[in-house]
Enzyme design. Structure first.
Site, PDB file in Angstrom:
ATOM      1  N   LYS A 141       0.855  -1.192   0.000  1.00 21.33           N
ATOM      2  CA  LYS A 141       0.000   0.000   0.000  1.00 21.33           C
ATOM      3  C   LYS A 141       0.887   1.237   0.000  1.00 21.33           C
ATOM      4  CE  LYS A 141       0.084   2.023   3.577  1.00 21.33           C
ATOM      5  NZ  LYS A 141       0.243   2.854   4.742  1.00 21.33           N
ATOM      6  N   ASP A 179      -5.562  -0.245   8.286  1.00 18.65           N
ATOM      7  CA  ASP A 179      -5.273  -0.275   6.845  1.00 18.65           C
ATOM      8  C   ASP A 179      -5.755  -1.560   6.173  1.00 18.65           C
ATOM      9  OD1 ASP A 179      -4.065   2.184   6.797  1.00 18.65           O
ATOM     10  OD2 ASP A 179      -2.012   1.406   6.922  1.00 18.65           O
TER      11      ASP A 179
HETATM   12  O1  C5P Z   1      -4.817   0.053  13.390  1.00 16.26           O
HETATM   13  P1  C5P Z   1      -3.351  -0.218  13.505  1.00 16.26           P
HETATM   14  O2  C5P Z   1      -3.046  -1.402  14.376  1.00 16.26           O
HETATM   15  O3  C5P Z   1      -2.654  -0.266  12.198  1.00 16.26           O
HETATM   16  O4  C5P Z   1      -2.716   1.054  14.260  1.00 16.26           O
HETATM   17  C1  C5P Z   1      -1.416   1.057  14.819  1.00 16.26           C
HETATM   18  C2  C5P Z   1      -1.264   2.269  15.730  1.00 16.26           C
HETATM   19  O5  C5P Z   1      -1.281   3.473  14.960  1.00 16.26           O
HETATM   20  C3  C5P Z   1      -2.416   2.450  16.721  1.00 16.26           C
HETATM   21  O6  C5P Z   1      -2.173   1.773  17.913  1.00 16.26           O
HETATM   22  C4  C5P Z   1      -2.421   3.957  16.941  1.00 16.26           C
HETATM   23  O7  C5P Z   1      -1.405   4.317  17.846  1.00 16.26           O
HETATM   24  C5  C5P Z   1      -2.010   4.492  15.599  1.00 16.26           C
HETATM   25  N1  C5P Z   1      -3.153   4.885  14.733  1.00 16.26           N
HETATM   26  C6  C5P Z   1      -3.895   6.019  15.037  1.00 16.26           C
HETATM   27  N2  C5P Z   1      -4.927   6.384  14.216  1.00 16.26           N
HETATM   28  C7  C5P Z   1      -5.221   5.679  13.098  1.00 16.26           C
HETATM   29  C8  C5P Z   1      -4.455   4.538  12.755  1.00 16.26           C
HETATM   30  C9  C5P Z   1      -3.429   4.160  13.596  1.00 16.26           C
HETATM   31  O8  C5P Z   1      -3.646   6.691  16.041  1.00 16.26           O
HETATM   32  N3  C5P Z   1      -6.200   6.091  12.302  1.00 16.26           N
END
Ligand code: C5P
Length: 295
Positions: A12, A139
């Site tokens: 991505k 994502d």
């Molecule tokens: O959803 P994912 O596990 O990929 O997110 C990893 C980290 O990135 C989350 O724990 C958070 O700290 C941050 N994040 C965020 N806002 C988002 C996506 C991710 O704060 N929209």
């Protein structure tokens, strides 16, 4: 040859990335133009009957337990499809660099969801699959879909955009890595900052003005990197532009930086030249939606 289903888990890219606001749940509301690329991991999934999920990758430092989102995705699928007696064997050949802002883990998880749904005879609708994907990671819904899309909310609210052409793309891995939560923290503590012209990019994509879209590529995380990393990213970007890129930007929370090229010749030359300044360089192309999308 292994039995089961083989899925290409594509990388991505963020053509643009804006952080709008911190939410009460700790996540952030985002506005991102997302794009998939041909660079991919290979994911092989087999159904087993032992109620366990087994994950193996060709990189010894990648965890194969619940810290791996592919593992989480398989458990979430079995729970949603009411198949707790089933198990899965998942083998991942990594090509997408890890912790690079290229969604490698998210894409592996998306591939597992698509493969399990196919192997089980499609018990889950596209909507149900999207809900599980959003639960597994922000994502992951985009990685199920692929193509060119606007992502809002945590990243899970998607709107299809006019597909970008299969532009030749050079992805460069600098010699530093970034912490995603740390970058979000730094963005939060900034009072005023530059923003991407997302509306302008959407218009450019809509009128198939590839150059206009590429010139508007912008990622707010670049502004909050430490000075040294910022300098490295600037250098890579300007080298890519000097080599003929239509635009260049860091992807996600980095540290991968990519450039979009108008032809294979200039992309190939740029990739060769970047090898002397980067840890790794990949020559790839923008890709269309995934076959799994719209199940
Ligand atoms: O959803 P994912 O596990 O990929 O997110 C990893 C980290 O990135 C989350 O724990 C958070 O700290 C941050 N994040 C965020 N806002 C988002 C996506 C991710 O704060 N929209």
């Amino acid at each position: 040859m292994s039995a089961g289903v083989n899925v290409r888990a594509r990388a991505k890219l963020n053509l643009s990335l804006d952080v709008l606001a911190k939410r009460p749940d700790g996540f952030h509301d985002m506005l991102m133009v997302m794009q998939s690329a041909e660079l991919c991991d290979d994911v092989n999934v087999e159904l087993t009957g032992d109620g366990r999920v087994f994950v193996a990758t060709d990189l010894p430092y990648i965890p194969s337990d619940e810290r791996n989102v592919a593992f989480k995705a398989a458990h979430a699928f079995f729970a949603a499809a009411d198949m707790s007696e089933s198990g899965a064997s998942i083998r991942i050949t990594k090509r997408i660099p890890v912790c690079a802002g290229l969604g490698g883990g998210s894409s592996d998880a998306a591939a597992v969801l698509c493969a399990l749904n196919e192997l089980a005879g499609n018990p889950l609708t596209a909507g149900a699959l999207r809900r599980i994907a959003a639960h597994v990671g922000s994502d992951v819904p985009f990685c199920v879909e692929g193509g060119t899309a606007l992502a809002e909310g945590r990243g899970e609210r998607l709107r299809d955009l006019r597909p970008m052409p299969a532009l030749d793309t050079v992805i460069c891995m600098p010699h530093f890595s970034c912490s995603t939560p740390e970058l979000f923290c730094r963005v939060d503590s900034r009072v005023s900052r530059c923003r991407p012209d997302t509306a302008g990019m959407l218009e450019a994509i809509e009128r198939a003005d590839t150059g206009g879209a590429a010139r508007r590529m912008y990622n707010v995380f670049e502004d909050v990197l430490d000075k040294r990393s910022q300098k490295t990213v600037r250098e890579i970007k300007s080298r890519l532009i000097d080599a003929g890129a239509l635009g260049a930007v860091m992807s996600g929370s980095g540290s991968a930086v990519f450039g979009l090229f108008p032809d294979a010749g200039s992309a190939g030359n740029a990739a060769e030249a970047m090898k002397s300044v980067c840890r790794e360089v990949f020559l790839t192309r923008l890709s269309e939606k995934n076959p799994c999308a719209g199940l």
